[in-house]
Design an enzyme around this catalytic site. Structure first.
Site, PDB file in Angstrom:
ATOM      1  N   GLY A 149       0.919  -1.248  -0.099  1.00  0.00           N
ATOM      2  CA  GLY A 149      -0.116   0.113  -0.003  1.00  0.00           C
ATOM      3  C   GLY A 149       0.701   1.306  -0.031  1.00  0.00           C
ATOM      4  O   GLY A 149       1.780   1.484   0.890  1.00  0.00           O
ATOM      5  N   GLY A 205      -0.557   4.191   0.156  1.00  0.00           N
ATOM      6  CA  GLY A 205      -1.335   5.358   0.685  1.00  0.00           C
ATOM      7  C   GLY A 205      -0.536   6.215   1.569  1.00  0.00           C
ATOM      8  O   GLY A 205       0.640   6.210   1.670  1.00  0.00           O
ATOM      9  N   PHE A 206      -1.403   6.910   2.706  1.00  0.00           N
ATOM     10  CA  PHE A 206      -0.580   7.842   3.543  1.00  0.00           C
ATOM     11  C   PHE A 206       0.290   7.255   4.563  1.00  0.00           C
ATOM     12  O   PHE A 206       1.404   7.721   4.707  1.00  0.00           O
ATOM     13  CB  PHE A 206      -1.663   8.588   4.380  1.00  0.00           C
ATOM     14  CG  PHE A 206      -2.287   9.569   3.612  1.00  0.00           C
ATOM     15  CD1 PHE A 206      -1.832  10.848   3.450  1.00  0.00           C
ATOM     16  CD2 PHE A 206      -3.777   9.460   2.993  1.00  0.00           C
ATOM     17  CE1 PHE A 206      -2.438  11.818   2.786  1.00  0.00           C
ATOM     18  CE2 PHE A 206      -4.419  10.427   2.142  1.00  0.00           C
ATOM     19  CZ  PHE A 206      -3.515  11.638   2.300  1.00  0.00           C
ATOM     20  N   GLY A 207       0.185   5.962   4.878  1.00  0.00           N
ATOM     21  CA  GLY A 207       0.862   5.270   5.705  1.00  0.00           C
ATOM     22  C   GLY A 207       2.122   4.690   5.082  1.00  0.00           C
ATOM     23  O   GLY A 207       3.414   4.952   5.410  1.00  0.00           O
ATOM     24  N   VAL A 213      -1.813  -7.450  -3.884  1.00  0.00           N
ATOM     25  CA  VAL A 213      -1.628  -8.599  -2.874  1.00  0.00           C
ATOM     26  C   VAL A 213      -2.707  -9.488  -2.480  1.00  0.00           C
ATOM     27  O   VAL A 213      -3.634  -8.911  -2.182  1.00  0.00           O
ATOM     28  CB  VAL A 213      -0.641  -8.156  -1.860  1.00  0.00           C
ATOM     29  CG1 VAL A 213      -0.451  -9.019  -0.626  1.00  0.00           C
ATOM     30  CG2 VAL A 213       0.644  -7.289  -2.130  1.00  0.00           C
ATOM     31  N   GLU A 260     -18.953  17.037   2.798  1.00  0.00           N
ATOM     32  CA  GLU A 260     -18.576  17.791   1.730  1.00  0.00           C
ATOM     33  C   GLU A 260     -18.958  17.507   0.386  1.00  0.00           C
ATOM     34  O   GLU A 260     -19.152  18.481  -0.435  1.00  0.00           O
ATOM     35  CB  GLU A 260     -16.852  17.515   1.850  1.00  0.00           C
ATOM     36  CG  GLU A 260     -16.231  17.918   2.983  1.00  0.00           C
ATOM     37  CD  GLU A 260     -14.607  17.629   3.331  1.00  0.00           C
ATOM     38  OE1 GLU A 260     -14.247  18.275   4.146  1.00  0.00           O
ATOM     39  OE2 GLU A 260     -14.141  16.908   2.607  1.00  0.00           O
ATOM     40  N   ASP A 286      -5.072   3.076   8.367  1.00  0.00           N
ATOM     41  CA  ASP A 286      -6.698   2.797   8.590  1.00  0.00           C
ATOM     42  C   ASP A 286      -6.830   1.148   8.931  1.00  0.00           C
ATOM     43  O   ASP A 286      -7.799   1.053   9.504  1.00  0.00           O
ATOM     44  CB  ASP A 286      -7.476   3.119   7.424  1.00  0.00           C
ATOM     45  CG  ASP A 286      -8.005   4.484   6.830  1.00  0.00           C
ATOM     46  OD1 ASP A 286      -7.426   5.247   8.251  1.00  0.00           O
ATOM     47  OD2 ASP A 286      -8.458   4.867   6.277  1.00  0.00           O
ATOM     48  N   ALA A 315      -6.089  10.774   7.882  1.00  0.00           N
ATOM     49  CA  ALA A 315      -4.904  10.721   7.411  1.00  0.00           C
ATOM     50  C   ALA A 315      -3.846  10.728   8.340  1.00  0.00           C
ATOM     51  O   ALA A 315      -2.540  10.253   8.385  1.00  0.00           O
ATOM     52  CB  ALA A 315      -4.722  11.836   6.321  1.00  0.00           C
ATOM     53  N   GLN A 316      -3.849  11.674   9.667  1.00  0.00           N
ATOM     54  CA  GLN A 316      -2.842  11.670  10.408  1.00  0.00           C
ATOM     55  C   GLN A 316      -2.072  10.647  11.084  1.00  0.00           C
ATOM     56  O   GLN A 316      -1.154  10.349  11.208  1.00  0.00           O
ATOM     57  CB  GLN A 316      -3.248  12.941  11.112  1.00  0.00           C
ATOM     58  CG  GLN A 316      -2.998  14.400  11.043  1.00  0.00           C
ATOM     59  CD  GLN A 316      -1.616  14.594  10.573  1.00  0.00           C
ATOM     60  OE1 GLN A 316      -0.646  14.111  11.090  1.00  0.00           O
ATOM     61  NE2 GLN A 316      -1.479  15.368   9.504  1.00  0.00           N
TER      62      GLN A 316
HETATM   63  C1  LIG Z   1     -13.535  10.118   0.009  1.00  0.00           C
HETATM   64  C2  LIG Z   1     -12.612  10.193   1.173  1.00  0.00           C
HETATM   65  C3  LIG Z   1     -12.561  11.469   1.894  1.00  0.00           C
HETATM   66  C4  LIG Z   1     -11.457  11.248   2.961  1.00  0.00           C
HETATM   67  N1  LIG Z   1     -11.208  12.613   3.613  1.00  0.00           N
HETATM   68  C5  LIG Z   1     -10.585  12.781   4.599  1.00  0.00           C
HETATM   69  C6  LIG Z   1     -10.476  14.215   5.390  1.00  0.00           C
HETATM   70  O1  LIG Z   1     -10.690  14.974   5.056  1.00  0.00           O
HETATM   71  N2  LIG Z   1      -9.506  14.037   6.282  1.00  0.00           N
HETATM   72  C7  LIG Z   1      -8.679  12.982   6.652  1.00  0.00           C
HETATM   73  O2  LIG Z   1      -7.642  13.188   7.416  1.00  0.00           O
HETATM   74  N3  LIG Z   1      -8.932  11.783   6.212  1.00  0.00           N
HETATM   75  C8  LIG Z   1      -9.613  11.696   5.221  1.00  0.00           C
HETATM   76  N4  LIG Z   1     -10.107  10.456   4.775  1.00  0.00           N
HETATM   77  C9  LIG Z   1      -9.394   9.448   5.132  1.00  0.00           C
HETATM   78  C10 LIG Z   1      -7.848   9.196   4.688  1.00  0.00           C
HETATM   79  O3  LIG Z   1      -7.908   9.414   3.381  1.00  0.00           O
HETATM   80  C11 LIG Z   1      -7.565   7.735   5.231  1.00  0.00           C
HETATM   81  O4  LIG Z   1      -7.704   7.705   6.714  1.00  0.00           O
HETATM   82  C12 LIG Z   1      -5.986   7.624   5.003  1.00  0.00           C
HETATM   83  O5  LIG Z   1      -6.054   7.467   3.428  1.00  0.00           O
HETATM   84  C13 LIG Z   1      -5.518   6.279   5.486  1.00  0.00           C
HETATM   85  O6  LIG Z   1      -3.995   5.954   4.874  1.00  0.00           O
HETATM   86  P1  LIG Z   1      -3.693   4.630   4.644  1.00  0.00           P
HETATM   87  O7  LIG Z   1      -2.230   4.820   4.169  1.00  0.00           O
HETATM   88  O8  LIG Z   1      -4.009   3.583   5.778  1.00  0.00           O
HETATM   89  O9  LIG Z   1      -4.769   4.133   3.513  1.00  0.00           O
HETATM   90  P2  LIG Z   1      -4.934   4.422   1.872  1.00  0.00           P
HETATM   91  O10 LIG Z   1      -4.361   6.162   1.816  1.00  0.00           O
HETATM   92  O11 LIG Z   1      -6.300   4.301   1.510  1.00  0.00           O
HETATM   93  O12 LIG Z   1      -3.900   3.616   1.023  1.00  0.00           O
HETATM   94  C14 LIG Z   1      -3.987   2.131   0.815  1.00  0.00           C
HETATM   95  C15 LIG Z   1      -3.386   1.776  -0.165  1.00  0.00           C
HETATM   96  O13 LIG Z   1      -3.368   0.269  -0.201  1.00  0.00           O
HETATM   97  C16 LIG Z   1      -3.514  -0.021  -1.664  1.00  0.00           C
HETATM   98  N5  LIG Z   1      -3.961  -1.405  -1.390  1.00  0.00           N
HETATM   99  C17 LIG Z   1      -5.060  -1.908  -0.774  1.00  0.00           C
HETATM  100  N6  LIG Z   1      -5.212  -3.284  -0.840  1.00  0.00           N
HETATM  101  C18 LIG Z   1      -4.091  -3.774  -1.594  1.00  0.00           C
HETATM  102  C19 LIG Z   1      -3.824  -4.932  -2.035  1.00  0.00           C
HETATM  103  N7  LIG Z   1      -4.575  -5.978  -1.695  1.00  0.00           N
HETATM  104  N8  LIG Z   1      -2.754  -5.190  -2.827  1.00  0.00           N
HETATM  105  C20 LIG Z   1      -2.146  -3.862  -3.307  1.00  0.00           C
HETATM  106  N9  LIG Z   1      -2.410  -2.735  -2.978  1.00  0.00           N
HETATM  107  C21 LIG Z   1      -3.556  -2.518  -1.918  1.00  0.00           C
HETATM  108  C22 LIG Z   1      -4.607   0.826  -2.063  1.00  0.00           C
HETATM  109  O14 LIG Z   1      -4.589   0.904  -3.561  1.00  0.00           O
HETATM  110  C23 LIG Z   1      -3.945   2.196  -1.455  1.00  0.00           C
HETATM  111  O15 LIG Z   1      -3.094   2.991  -2.472  1.00  0.00           O
HETATM  112  C24 LIG Z   1     -10.947  10.308   3.396  1.00  0.00           C
HETATM  113  C25 LIG Z   1     -10.975   9.146   2.632  1.00  0.00           C
HETATM  114  C26 LIG Z   1     -11.617   9.083   1.529  1.00  0.00           C
HETATM  115  C27 LIG Z   1     -11.916   7.564   0.876  1.00  0.00           C
END
Ligand SMILES: Cc1cc2nc3c(=O)[nH]c(=O)nc-3n(C[C@H](O)[C@H](O)[C@H](O)COP(=O)(O)OP(=O)(O)OC[C@H]3O[C@@H](n4cnc5c(N)ncnc54)[C@H](O)[C@@H]3O)c2cc1C
Length: 448
Positions: free
Chosen positions: A23, A25-27, A92, A183, A313, A330-331
């Site tokens: 992943g 994403g933010f993490g 994955v 929003e 998350d 995100a934080q």
């Molecule tokens: C529409 C929306 C609005 C939001 N608004 C806010 C906001 O205003 N403020 C805020 O703080 N947070 C907001 N959030 C929440 C914030 O985006 C999440 O808390 C944050 O993205 C979590 O980060 P993460 O790294 O855990 O997961 P993510 O950023 O979701 O990243 C997960 C990554 O894992 C990858 N992945 C998943 N499963 C697999 C797999 N099996 N194999 C390979 N890759 C995989 C995905 O493609 C993705 O790139 C919002 C979320 C959404 C969907």
């Protein structure tokens, strides 16, 4: 045609400890930024080739921004300057913790340390019918699909001779009044006021209803009651119909039925009512907790494993202050990614790891054009224009890449003065096979 037999992961052998991160994403992103390719071989797997800035996804769905303004290719972010970093675009499937191997669509890879940062996916609470017919907003294709659905609905509403069908096209039901729902509702209300009447002069937009439906007793449940009250007031001033303590029972693509029997005819139901962990296979039920998240200790180690970590998350870290885990924003993901990088370095130096301690920087949500709400540390609650300014700066600051910051800021400044939304393009990446209305509309138009 894609032939998986001809693909391999093609990761070089190494003598360094290999960290596999699932992943970007933010993490995952913040973990890689703080890890060092001199000490580790770093492998990142993601099923999409970009990092998405999800807080602005609703603006893609409401024709405010193009997708490339809120997404950045992972290969561009981690170019050749990142030593011994390897990105693979692959989904994955699972993990074999005994063999210490990650399983992907195109092969397996041994790891020394595994980090699961897969985030969440939409949760329909087992309601297959709602899942089939509603629109969720978690990915860029979904945002583009929703944008196309909304614009196609207005196109059809402007030419139909059937008043009931027109009503169902002009009723937009958003389920879930968390930040995404709020929003989205605010942005649609501004569109209804400033943009749509110019595009569709023959259509009476006083008949367009935006419903925001929430099961709990206030909007923005994760924020303070002060923020909830202000938000509801702002939404209602924009003409959004807020329905609290209301649960969806069913939706058949034509009519939403709420528990209690009330019904609304609608072609567009947006599902923003909940998420669940995007799990991979290989973990027993005992370590999957509330919200489908993996239970972790204070070092982000998945319960029962010394070499598997979960961040963001997908991680459920229960502490005294956060008995149900950290908020799904995100934080925590950013901070856990940064903290885990330090702990992985400590591990290879055989030093004890340090506990993760979340620093809550506050929450923000925007309602419409120039109003927002903010809960800041120190019990400070802001609303209106000043909160909007804070929202604007925070979002520009955290957007990835100078180009995205510039594109988004210039777009917002332009829109602030012109009310214009330039991206009202119907580009439908996929249409539900059973969505007869959309299918017919596209097919017939393309044939003519
Ligand atoms: C529409 C929306 C609005 C939001 N608004 C806010 C906001 O205003 N403020 C805020 O703080 N947070 C907001 N959030 C929440 C914030 O985006 C999440 O808390 C944050 O993205 C979590 O980060 P993460 O790294 O855990 O997961 P993510 O950023 O979701 O990243 C997960 C990554 O894992 C990858 N992945 C998943 N499963 C697999 C797999 N099996 N194999 C390979 N890759 C995989 C995905 O493609 C993705 O790139 C919002 C979320 C959404 C969907």
């Amino acid at each position: 045609m894609l032939n998986f037999d001809k693909l391999t992961l093609n990761i070089p052998e190494t003598t360094k400890p290999r960290v596999v991160i699932i992943g970007g994403g933010f993490g995952g992103l913040n973990l890689v930024k703080k890890l060092n390719g001199k000490d580790f071989q770093i492998v990142m797997f993601d099923k999409q080739n970009y990092h998405g800035f999800w807080p602005l996804l609703y603006q893609v769905a409401t024709a405010g921004l193009e997708p490339d303004a809120i997404a950045e290719p992972l290969r561009k972010m981690f170019d050749e300057d990142y030593e011994d970093f390897h990105f693979r675009l692959v989904r994955v499937l699972g993990v074999d913790p005994v063999a210490k191997t990650v399983k992907t669509m195109i092969g397996d890879l041994p790891y020394d340390y595994l980090v699961i940062a897969t985030g969440t996916k939409a949760n329909f609470f087992g309601n297959d019918q709602v899942q089939k017919y509603s629109f969720s907003l978690k990915t860029i294709p979904e945002a583009l699909n929703l944008r196309s659905q909304l614009l196609q609905s207005f196109e059809q509403a402007s030419i139909t001779v059937d008043p009931l069908f027109r009503e169902s096209l002009l009723n937009i039901v958003i389920v879930g009044a968390g930040p995404t729902g709020v929003e989205m509702a605010g942005s649609l209300a501004e569109m209804r006021k400033h943009v749509l009447p110019g595009d569709y002069p023959g259509l009476d937009f006083s008949k367009m209803n935006i419903y925001l439906v929430e099961g709990l007793d206030r909007v923005l449940p994760p924020m303070s009651p002060e923020a909830s009250a202000k938000t509801q007031k702002y939404l209602e001033e924009l003409g959004v119909v807020v329905k609290l303590k209301t649960l969806v029972e069913s939706y058949d693509g034509e009519v939403v039925t709420f528990k209690g029997g009330e019904q609304i005819r609608s072609q567009t139901v947006v599902w923003a009512a909940g998420v669940t962990g995007a799990l991979i296979d290989g973990f027993s039920k005992e370590i999957i907790g509330r919200g489908g998240r993996l239970m972790v200790n204070e070092f982000n180690q998945v319960e029962g494993f010394a070499d598997i970590f979960a961040i963001g998350d997908i991680a459920l870290m229960r502490t005294e202050k956060y008995p149900n885990g950290h908020p799904g924003v995100a934080q925590p993901a950013i901070q856990q990614g940064q903290h885990l990088a330090k702990n992985l370095r400590r591990l290879i130096r055989r030093e004890p790891m340090t506990k993760f301690d979340y620093f809550d920087k506050g929450s923000l949500a925007i309602i419409g054009r120039v109003r927002a709400v903010a809960d800041l540390p120190g019990n400070i609650h802001l609303g209106g224009f000043i909160a909007w300014v804070a929202w604007l700066f925070v979002h520009i600051y955290y957007l990835i890449g100078f180009r995205s910051k510039l594109v988004v800021l210039s777009n917002w400044i332009y829109r602030l003065f012109t009310y214009e939304r330039g991206t009202r393009l119907i580009i439908r990446p996929f249409i539900r096979k059973d969505d007869k209305v959309a299918q017919d509309f596209v097919v017939k138009n393309e044939m003519s």
